[in-house]
Design a protein around this motif. Structure first.
Motif, PDB file in Angstrom:
ATOM      1  N   ILE A 214      -6.526 -52.411 -13.773  1.00 16.97           N
ATOM      2  CA  ILE A 214      -6.307 -51.029 -13.325  1.00 16.97           C
ATOM      3  C   ILE A 214      -5.475 -51.024 -12.053  1.00 16.97           C
ATOM      4  O   ILE A 214      -4.524 -50.256 -11.918  1.00 16.97           O
ATOM      5  CB  ILE A 214      -7.663 -50.317 -13.106  1.00 16.97           C
ATOM      6  N   GLY A 217      -1.884 -51.900 -13.090  1.00 14.90           N
ATOM      7  CA  GLY A 217      -1.208 -51.069 -14.078  1.00 14.90           C
ATOM      8  C   GLY A 217      -1.271 -49.574 -13.833  1.00 14.90           C
ATOM      9  O   GLY A 217      -0.427 -48.829 -14.320  1.00 14.90           O
ATOM     10  N   ARG A 218      -2.289 -49.116 -13.084  1.00 18.54           N
ATOM     11  CA  ARG A 218      -2.485 -47.671 -13.004  1.00 18.54           C
ATOM     12  C   ARG A 218      -2.389 -47.103 -11.594  1.00 18.54           C
ATOM     13  O   ARG A 218      -2.348 -45.887 -11.440  1.00 18.54           O
ATOM     14  CB  ARG A 218      -3.867 -47.286 -13.573  1.00 18.54           C
ATOM     15  N   THR A 219      -2.441 -47.939 -10.578  1.00 15.83           N
ATOM     16  CA  THR A 219      -2.452 -47.383  -9.220  1.00 15.83           C
ATOM     17  C   THR A 219      -1.087 -47.513  -8.557  1.00 15.83           C
ATOM     18  O   THR A 219      -0.263 -48.340  -8.950  1.00 15.83           O
ATOM     19  CB  THR A 219      -3.475 -48.108  -8.318  1.00 15.83           C
ATOM     20  N   LEU A 220      -0.882 -46.691  -7.528  1.00 13.75           N
ATOM     21  CA  LEU A 220       0.369 -46.757  -6.785  1.00 13.75           C
ATOM     22  C   LEU A 220       0.460 -48.093  -6.052  1.00 13.75           C
ATOM     23  O   LEU A 220       1.540 -48.685  -5.947  1.00 13.75           O
ATOM     24  CB  LEU A 220       0.444 -45.590  -5.793  1.00 13.75           C
ATOM     25  N   MET A 221      -0.694 -48.601  -5.561  1.00 16.72           N
ATOM     26  CA  MET A 221      -0.662 -49.899  -4.874  1.00 16.72           C
ATOM     27  C   MET A 221      -0.176 -50.987  -5.819  1.00 16.72           C
ATOM     28  O   MET A 221       0.647 -51.820  -5.445  1.00 16.72           O
ATOM     29  CB  MET A 221      -2.063 -50.217  -4.320  1.00 16.72           C
ATOM     30  N   PHE A 223       1.753 -50.592  -8.380  1.00 15.31           N
ATOM     31  CA  PHE A 223       3.186 -50.379  -8.595  1.00 15.31           C
ATOM     32  C   PHE A 223       3.981 -50.942  -7.419  1.00 15.31           C
ATOM     33  O   PHE A 223       5.018 -51.586  -7.599  1.00 15.31           O
ATOM     34  CB  PHE A 223       3.451 -48.883  -8.772  1.00 15.31           C
ATOM     35  N   ARG A 226       4.059 -54.742  -7.686  1.00 16.93           N
ATOM     36  CA  ARG A 226       5.002 -55.228  -8.694  1.00 16.93           C
ATOM     37  C   ARG A 226       6.446 -55.004  -8.278  1.00 16.93           C
ATOM     38  O   ARG A 226       7.325 -55.807  -8.577  1.00 16.93           O
ATOM     39  CB  ARG A 226       4.707 -54.559 -10.049  1.00 16.93           C
ATOM     40  N   THR A 227       6.688 -53.881  -7.569  1.00 15.44           N
ATOM     41  CA  THR A 227       8.061 -53.617  -7.135  1.00 15.44           C
ATOM     42  C   THR A 227       8.500 -54.626  -6.073  1.00 15.44           C
ATOM     43  O   THR A 227       9.608 -55.159  -6.138  1.00 15.44           O
ATOM     44  CB  THR A 227       8.184 -52.185  -6.579  1.00 15.44           C
TER      45      THR A 227
ATOM     46  N   VAL B 350      14.738 -51.031 -10.886  1.00 12.91           N
ATOM     47  CA  VAL B 350      14.230 -52.386 -11.106  1.00 12.91           C
ATOM     48  C   VAL B 350      14.526 -52.780 -12.550  1.00 12.91           C
ATOM     49  O   VAL B 350      14.120 -52.078 -13.478  1.00 12.91           O
ATOM     50  CB  VAL B 350      12.717 -52.464 -10.822  1.00 12.91           C
ATOM     51  N   PHE B 353      11.596 -53.119 -15.082  1.00 16.00           N
ATOM     52  CA  PHE B 353      10.659 -52.012 -15.247  1.00 16.00           C
ATOM     53  C   PHE B 353      11.165 -51.033 -16.313  1.00 16.00           C
ATOM     54  O   PHE B 353      12.365 -50.793 -16.403  1.00 16.00           O
ATOM     55  CB  PHE B 353      10.497 -51.238 -13.930  1.00 16.00           C
ATOM     56  N   GLU B 357       8.706 -46.216 -15.041  1.00 20.17           N
ATOM     57  CA  GLU B 357       8.392 -46.734 -13.711  1.00 20.17           C
ATOM     58  C   GLU B 357       9.589 -46.662 -12.785  1.00 20.17           C
ATOM     59  O   GLU B 357       9.431 -46.548 -11.565  1.00 20.17           O
ATOM     60  CB  GLU B 357       7.876 -48.174 -13.826  1.00 20.17           C
ATOM     61  N   LEU B 360       9.381 -43.454 -11.238  1.00 23.72           N
ATOM     62  CA  LEU B 360       8.326 -43.422 -10.232  1.00 23.72           C
ATOM     63  C   LEU B 360       8.792 -44.008  -8.903  1.00 23.72           C
ATOM     64  O   LEU B 360       8.252 -43.658  -7.845  1.00 23.72           O
ATOM     65  CB  LEU B 360       7.130 -44.220 -10.763  1.00 23.72           C
ATOM     66  N   LEU B 361       9.802 -44.869  -8.952  1.00 20.53           N
ATOM     67  CA  LEU B 361      10.176 -45.686  -7.794  1.00 20.53           C
ATOM     68  C   LEU B 361      10.293 -44.882  -6.497  1.00 20.53           C
ATOM     69  O   LEU B 361       9.736 -45.268  -5.477  1.00 20.53           O
ATOM     70  CB  LEU B 361      11.488 -46.421  -8.092  1.00 20.53           C
ATOM     71  N   THR B 368       1.044 -38.945  -7.747  1.00 22.42           N
ATOM     72  CA  THR B 368      -0.176 -39.731  -7.542  1.00 22.42           C
ATOM     73  C   THR B 368      -1.322 -38.796  -7.190  1.00 22.42           C
ATOM     74  O   THR B 368      -1.130 -37.726  -6.625  1.00 22.42           O
ATOM     75  CB  THR B 368      -0.004 -40.760  -6.415  1.00 22.42           C
ATOM     76  N   GLY B 371      -4.504 -42.189  -5.176  1.00 21.17           N
ATOM     77  CA  GLY B 371      -4.035 -43.564  -5.305  1.00 21.17           C
ATOM     78  C   GLY B 371      -3.711 -43.965  -6.733  1.00 21.17           C
ATOM     79  O   GLY B 371      -3.133 -45.026  -6.967  1.00 21.17           O
ATOM     80  N   MET B 372      -4.111 -43.117  -7.716  1.00 15.55           N
ATOM     81  CA  MET B 372      -3.802 -43.436  -9.110  1.00 15.55           C
ATOM     82  C   MET B 372      -2.491 -42.747  -9.486  1.00 15.55           C
ATOM     83  O   MET B 372      -2.228 -41.621  -9.070  1.00 15.55           O
ATOM     84  CB  MET B 372      -4.915 -42.940 -10.048  1.00 15.55           C
ATOM     85  N   VAL B 373      -1.694 -43.429 -10.298  1.00 17.09           N
ATOM     86  CA  VAL B 373      -0.438 -42.852 -10.757  1.00 17.09           C
ATOM     87  C   VAL B 373      -0.707 -42.001 -11.991  1.00 17.09           C
ATOM     88  O   VAL B 373      -1.415 -42.430 -12.903  1.00 17.09           O
ATOM     89  CB  VAL B 373       0.579 -43.962 -11.089  1.00 17.09           C
ATOM     90  N   TYR B 375       0.634 -41.388 -14.923  1.00 14.47           N
ATOM     91  CA  TYR B 375       1.727 -41.930 -15.738  1.00 14.47           C
ATOM     92  C   TYR B 375       2.229 -40.945 -16.790  1.00 14.47           C
ATOM     93  O   TYR B 375       3.408 -40.936 -17.118  1.00 14.47           O
ATOM     94  CB  TYR B 375       1.307 -43.258 -16.374  1.00 14.47           C
TER      95      TYR B 375
END
Lengths: 362, 514
Positions: A214, A217-221, A223, A226-227, B350, B353, B357, B360-361, B368, B371-373, B375
């Motif tokens: 999670i 794959g799902r949180t801004l942290m 993301f 990964r960036t 990226v 990606f 995503e 989203l960059l 958000t 803290g959750m995106v 999607y």
């Protein structure tokens, strides 16, 4: 006929997951050859290594017990590597987590406090984080790479453990053995299955899989992590602070390794000794890559690695092979994995000599 | 053609080159006569680069024949091409910064000739063609135009009979480009053939006598550019009618949305440019074009405007009346700033990606919760961008690396415009993208300004800046000229300011102090 490697137009997704399987198969072939050369019966050796440990409930619970620290350490390592943060020294954070957690267990155990177990687990996490904070500071302040600093601090931690069990923390009634006192019963982790050693640490390890997935794959942290790992310039452009990610990843993986460390002690022998890990923190690096830096993949990879540890012990007992066999097999697995990973980006092309004549150029 | 006529310098027949998935060149045939200046036209991906690499021996064709002065020839490698008399000036130079001009040329020639003797020959060639180069200077001191002259001199020292020029003017000021054309015309009169690759149609019209148009790897048309109109040639390249960009009527003067006041900043890397005393004002609804040859402080100015580098003090950069000089990129985005960077893959997007995503960059602030995106919402946003900008992509799951440069850029522009920024910074927004995408991008910038945002465009393409900007300023040697109203200035005037870097520093400082 000539074999050559040709770049693929885009990475082969199937190969990403086939590569660990291929590596495992090649390792088994390698092991078989190794046993044959050593003059041992390969069939019996493979049976001891891969089948015997799984034949009983006891064996399965031991498998879970060994997979627990591997899984906890590897999930943390993998999340870091996704951000290009290389925590090679999970072994050190594991050790310091075990030390700090044990300190709490030794100081407060035996008085019947309900909070002793939560407190020693928390202390283990904090110990691992604190040990990982040193490389994080060195990296973000002085640009000293964490590959070196985490590894070096792993050896420092082992010296620290040795100092404590030989010195101030030595059990006065321990017949001069370098070990601490036994933890009181209220400082030992509850066992999950009666008559086995499988303790609740395995639940934390299992929980790290969905939570890690999670997070990534799902949180801004996730993301951001990964960036920063995939394209540092894009992360800078997007305003993701690299230093914040370095801190986050090292504290997270340090905390998980520290938790693994204290669980190993409080769920196992219940005392510190000079050697508390057969290299779980280092083997977890192989587990992380074998599991494709993906928490679900790491779950399977940690079970495979745990099996190698168990089977390696079996080889020692039943076939009198040295413990180094386990390390050899681990090394083979990583070697074949890295080799097979080439096939993600390249394909093998077989060239027949006459093909050269198809162009007008010699 | 009767038998006595001399054979063409270069004749290509049925040249075909396939890569795993694409056919880069398919059955390409044309001729370049002696002394002819021949244009090779086509959008990005039309196969121009592959074709010139084949002629220069870098790539070998799968089928077809190259005839050099009438004789079928296999060109094994660039050395063989040079031995035949084929020279090439690449779009990106291959010079060593820390060596002198003469040393660089000696390396390129690979000849056993003393630097002193070579220096004499360089001086002779540069004198004969009016190509001002100083053999003893170190390359890192040279402007881009000077570097290109070094490359050309290097080719001319080998007395080429065919010179291939790949987008040579993209890095030059208009005056430098005029100088280059004089050299090329003179070479042509002396019998050297020139294969000239460019997408700047007004240059092709001014310079070339024949043009071959490529599209999707095939020759689709040939024309005489002196006769054909620019519109006709553009339509041959894109294979359809050319859409027309239009600028909505400008609003009345808006409020200041971006202000830079007396900003000076030393370069943070070797061979970077120091920014000197830069001031500018951008108002709502306005497009400010910043012209200049890359390497004059563009990268540094954009970094300090976007927040990737901090200004020396907070007040040096103000966004929407808020001192922002010490804020990072994320904080400046919260003030309403958006930014289209120069590099697409690796910075603006990226590669590995998926487009979701990549959407989203930078647009993450709206997507958000705790803290959750979200999607699902990001995916809808990505789908909207793809639809609105007609991005050619397999879907929102397609990785950034699967898009062509122009489509990736349209996606990035869509993402930045889509958050309705108060201020948009755009760095070379149409560099290297095809005509259709460039039009869509320029239109998006103009629409954004019409809707009330301030837009700052940094570009080397003067035609583009004159088309879309309300004001134009020139960045040269790290200094920004006072902005002029676009309709009150001319290409020549802007070009002179762009070349300002060549004036010696003392004169420049005196002018500035006045």
């Amino acid at each position: 006929m000539r074999l050559s490697l040709e770049p693929r137009a885009r990475p082969a997704q199937a190969m990403v997951w086939l590569s660990p399987v291929l590596a495992a198969v090649l390792s088994v072939i390698g092991i078989t050859i190794l046993f044959a050369v050593l003059g041992r019966d390969p069939v019996q050796a493979l049976h001891t290594l891969f089948v015997a440990p799984l034949a009983s409930l006891d064996g399965l619970s031991e498998l879970g017990l060994k997979a627990t620290p591997l899984l906890l350490c590897a999930v943390g390592i993998a999340i870091g590597v996704r951000a290009d943060v290389w925590n090679i020294g999970a072994e050190g954070q594991f050790t310091v987590g075990a030390i700090v957690g044990s300190g709490v267990a030794l100081a407060y155990g035996g008085a019947g406090h309900w909070w002793v177990i939560p407190a020693l687990l928390l202390a283990g996490v904090v110990g691992g984080m604190a040990w990982a904070a040193i490389p994080a500071l060195l990296r973000t302040r002085f640009n000293a790479h964490e590959i070196l600093t985490t590894l070096m601090l792993a050896y420092v931690s082992i010296q620290l453990l040795g100092y404590l069990v030989h010195g101030p923390w030595k059990d006065p009634e321990g017949y001069s053995f370098p070990q601490t006192k036994q933890f009181e019963a209220d400082a030992m982790l509850p066992v999950l299955l009666a008559d086995t050693r499988l303790h609740i640490g395995a639940l934390f390890a299992l929980l790290s899989v969905p939570l890690g997935s999670i997070l990534l794959g799902r949180t801004l942290m996730g993301f951001r992590i990964r960036t920063v790992g995939a394209a540092p310039a894009a992360a800078r452009y997007a305003g993701f602070s690299r230093n914040a990610i370095v801190w986050f990843c090292l504290l997270l993986s340090g905390g998980l390794a520290g938790l693994a460390g204290i669980c190993e002690i409080a769920g196992g022998n219940g005392q510190l000794t000079p050697v508390i890990s057969p290299g779980y923190g280092f083997a977890a690096i192989i587990v992380a890559f074998l599991g494709r830096l993906n928490p679900v993949g790491i779950l399977f990879a940690s079970l495979l690695m745990a099996l190698l540890y168990l089977g390696g012990e079996g080889l020692q007992v039943t076939m009198q092979l040295p413990i180094a066999v386990t390390g050899t097999i681990q090394g083979m697995l990583l070697f074949f994995l890295l080799a097979a990973d080439v096939l993600i980006n390249y394909r093998v092309r077989v060239r027949v000599p006459q093909a050269a004549g198809t162009t007008q150029h010699a | 053609m009767d038998a006595a006529a001399p054979p063409p310098r270069l004749r290509l027949s049925g040249i075909t080159k396939r890569y795993a998935a694409v056919t880069a060149n398919s059955d390409i045939s044309f001729e370049v006569g002696a002394g002819e200046i021949h244009a090779l036209l086509g959008e990005n991906g039309a196969g121009k680069s592959t074709l010139v690499k084949i002629i220069y021996g870098v790539v070998h064709p799968d089928a077809g024949e190259i005839a050099w002065e009438g004789r079928p020839t296999a060109i094994a490698d660039p050395n063989a091409a040079r031995a035949l008399g084929i020279g090439m000036v690449f779009q990106h130079f291959s010079l060593f910064e820390s060596l002198t001009v003469a040393e660089n040329i000696a390396l390129g020639l690979g000849a056993r000739e003393s630097i002193a003797a070579l220096t004499g020959r360089i001086a002779e060639i540069s004198g004969r063609y009016g190509l001002a180069v100083t053999p003893s200077r170190h390359v890192h001191h040279l402007s881009v135009g000077e570097r290109q002259r070094v490359e050309i001199v290097r080719c001319l020292l080998q007395s080429p009979r065919l010179l291939i020029m790949d987008e040579p003017t993209s890095v030059l000021t208009p005056q430098e480009a005029e100088g280059l054309f004089d050299v090329l015309r003179r070479l042509s009169r002396e019998g050297c053939s020139i294969l000239y690759i460019s997408h700047k149609l007004e240059e092709i019209k001014a310079l070339c006598e024949r043009a071959t148009v490529l599209r999707a790897g095939r020759v689709v048309a040939a024309c005489d550019p002196r006769v054909a109109s620019e519109q006709q040639m553009a339509e041959m390249m894109i294979g359809g009618a050319l859409p027309v960009a239009h600028r909505p009527a400008p609003l009345k003067e808006g409020r200041v949305c971006l202000a830079v006041d007396g900003l000076s900043l030393p370069a943070d890397e070797p061979f970077g440019t120091n920014l000197r005393d830069i001031s500018l004002t951008l108002r709502d609804g306005e497009i400010l074009g910043i012209a200049g040859v890359a390497g004059n402080g563009q990268k540094e100015l954009l970094a300090v405007l976007a927040g990737e580098r901090r200004a020396p003090d907070a007040a040096a950069v103000r966004i929407a009346d808020t001192p922002a000089g010490l804020l990072g990129p994320a904080a400046r985005r919260r003030l309403g700033l958006a930014f289209i960077p120069e590099e697409r893959l690796g910075r603006g997007a990226v590669a590995e990606f998926p487009l979701t995503e990549n959407a989203l960059l930078t647009a993450y602030q709206g997507f958000t919760r705790g803290g959750m995106v979200r999607y699902g919402a990001v995916q809808r946003y990505a789908r909207d961008i793809i639809a609105r900008f007609r991005v050619v992509a397999a879907g929102t799951d397609a990785p950034g690396s699967s898009l062509s440069g122009g489509n990736m850029q349209k996606f990035i522009v869509g993402r930045e415009v889509g958050v309705n920024p108060r201020v948009l910074l755009a760095a070379h927004p149409t560099w290297g993208v095809d005509i259709g995408a460039a039009l869509a991008i320029r239109q998006a910038l103009m629409d954004l300004a019409a809707a009330g945002s301030g837009v700052l465009v940094v570009s080397e393409d003067l035609a583009e800046l004159f088309e879309i900007s309300d004001y134009i300023a020139v960045l040269s040697g790290g200094r920004l000229s006072p902005p002029r109203r676009t309709r009150e200035t001319t290409v020549e005037e802007v070009g002179l300011l762009m070349g300002g870097r060549m004036a010696d520093a003392a004169a420049r400082d005196a002018v500035h102090a006045a």
